[in-house]
Design a protein around this motif. Structure first.
Motif, short mmCIF file in Angstrom:
data_model
loop_
_atom_site.label_atom_id
_atom_site.label_comp_id
_atom_site.label_asym_id
_atom_site.label_seq_id
_atom_site.Cartn_x
_atom_site.Cartn_y
_atom_site.Cartn_z
N GLU A 1 0.83 -1.21 0.00
CA GLU A 1 0.00 0.00 0.00
C GLU A 1 0.86 1.25 0.00
O GLU A 1 0.56 2.24 -0.68
N ARG A 2 1.97 1.20 0.76
CA ARG A 2 2.87 2.35 0.77
C ARG A 2 3.45 2.61 -0.61
O ARG A 2 3.61 3.75 -1.03
N ILE A 3 3.78 1.51 -1.29
CA ILE A 3 4.34 1.68 -2.65
C ILE A 3 3.31 2.35 -3.56
O ILE A 3 3.62 3.29 -4.28
N ILE A 4 2.08 1.87 -3.47
CA ILE A 4 1.03 2.46 -4.33
C ILE A 4 0.86 3.94 -4.02
O ILE A 4 0.79 4.78 -4.93
N GLN A 5 0.84 4.26 -2.71
CA GLN A 5 0.68 5.67 -2.34
C GLN A 5 1.82 6.53 -2.86
O GLN A 5 1.62 7.66 -3.28
#
Ligand code: C2E
Ligand code: CA
Ligand code: CA
Length: 403
Positions: free
Chosen positions: A71-75
């Motif tokens: 999720e952090r990567i997507i953000q």
């Protein structure tokens, strides 16, 4: 990413890739600090090619932990990039496979992550997906379908049906639209909506387009030579992601030359989406076609991407009103007003207007009242095999007042 490259140029594309790589590094550095498993970094990033990156990450305590990192990567990636005065929006689709649950060898892990990424893409932008074994079944089914489509091309399992189009004024046949059917030896007659999406996904659509062009032009020239096609047109649908217009031009010129068909007998139906994906080449090729006398129809007008500016941008001869509009006619009065304006605007651009999906006398009456030039739909005829259309032509079935 391809669109960024195509519209803003490769140097900008490169910058975007570098930015993405840096953002990935940033996220992973943070998670390493959090994990603190060892002095060694626990993650490796690499670029697999094109716009695909892989992240190899160690020392996870749980799947939740992986999901958080993802999720952090997507953000990080979805933060827009500002370049000059442009805002470049990015999105990522992420597939995850876990060692040793999903496989213990590297190749299979990568393959499974790829399959999962494919599923994530299907779910829409900015999604991630853990690999699941049943995904291999779905991937297999797609692979099989792509295989049978390839076989269909070499074994001549495709067939064109033709749907008559009529002039409103005298109800004379003005042309036919070629519509593909797949005669699968096992499944029987397969409608295009069941296989064209897969053909587009796998890139086979371009070979199918070629086949349709050759087959439809050959058929049209036979009807011309039999005296059945004077002043009439064969309309062909061209679709697919990234239609290469330069290649398409060469192909069409070749086929016209080989078959001897005069360009005046040919019409191309293209959706706005197909034209928009490669605007420069599309404009140039369509202009050339138009000058040769080939008719260019904007298909499915009034759905999805429709924009009036496209009528100005692209060299067109014909506007094809989508059947969803026609079928709304009976339902409300606004739709008639809307149709009326579309026809008015089309005429102001000097375009011929054809309505598809005409099923009822009531729809016909409205279309007549707003001076729609041509009509196509079940009210007149369904798409039929070439032989049947030919019999109709020979027996004068498509002449005035024969309905
Ligand atoms: P399209 O280009 O919008 O074609 C019109 C579709 O509406 C055809 O469906 C036609 O059979 C159907 N239709 C015609 N009259 C009526 C009517 O009165 N009522 C209703 N409800 N439907 C009507 P079809 O043949 O199943 O084709 C579906 C789509 O597949 C086409 O939509 C086109 O986008 C694509 N397609 C078909 N043939 C080809 C082809 O040879 N090449 C490519 N690239 N695409 C094709
Ligand atoms: Ca069409
Ligand atoms: Ca349509």
């Amino acid at each position: 990413f391809k669109r960024i490259n195509d519209t803003l140029g490769h140097p900008v594309g490169d910058k975007v890739l570098i930015t993405v790589a840096e953002r990935l590094k940033g996220v992973l550095r943070q998670s390493d600090v959090v994990a603190r498993a060892s002095e060694q970094p626990t993650s490796i990033i690499s670029r697999l090619g094109g716009d695909e990156f892989t992240v190899l990450s160690a020392n996870f305590t749980s799947l939740d932990h992986i999901a958080t990192l993802t999720e952090r990567i997507i953000q990080a990636i979805e933060q827009p990039i500002i370049w000059q005065d442009q805002t470049i929006a990015l999105s990522a689709s992420i597939g995850i496979s876990v060692y040793p649950d999903d496989s213990s060898d590297l190749d299979t892990l990568l393959k499974n992550a790829d399959t999962a990424m494919y599923e994530a893409k299907e779910k829409g932008r900015n999604n991630f997906q853990f690999f699941q074994h049943q995904m291999n079944d779905a991937a297999n089914a797609r692979f099989q379908l792509a295989n049978s489509l390839r076989r269909a091309l070499t074994h001549n399992e495709f067939e064109l049906y033709y749907q008559p189009q009529f002039r409103n004024l005298d109800k004379q046949l003005s042309g036919v639209e070629a519509l593909i059917r797949w005669q699968d030896p096992v499944k029987g007659l397969v409608p295009p909506n069941h296989f064209l999406p897969f053909a587009e996904e796998s890139g086979l659509i371009h070979a199918i387009n070629d086949w349709v062009i050759t087959t439809a032009c050959t058929q049209a020239q036979r009807w011309v030579e039999a005296g059945l096609f004077t002043g009439r047109r064969m309309a062909i649908n061209i679709s697919g992601q990234n239609v290469n217009f330069k290649r398409l031009s060469r192909r069409i010129l070749e086929v016209l030359e080989q078959t001897g068909l005069a360009p005046q007998h040919l019409e191309l139906e293209l959706t706005e989406r197909v034209m928009m994906e490669n605007t420069d080449d599309a404009v140039e090729s369509l202009q050339h076609f138009k000058e040769m006398g080939i008719a260019i129809a904007i298909d499915d007008f009034g759905t999805g991407y429709s924009a009036l500016s496209h009528l100005q941008l692209f060299p067109l001869t014909t506007l094809k009103i989508d059947k969803s509009f026609v079928q709304n006619i009976s339902k409300n009065n606004n739709s008639i007003a809307l149709l009326h304006s579309i026809v008015g605007i089309a005429k102001s651009f000097d375009l011929k207007v054809i309505a598809e999906g005409v099923e009822t006398e009531e729809q016909l009456k409205v279309l007549d009242a707003i001076s729609c030039d041509e009509l196509q739909g079940y009210l007149f005829s369904r798409p039929i095999p070439g032989k049947q259309l030919e019999q109709g032509l020979l027996s004068g079935l498509f002449s005035p007042h024969s309905r």
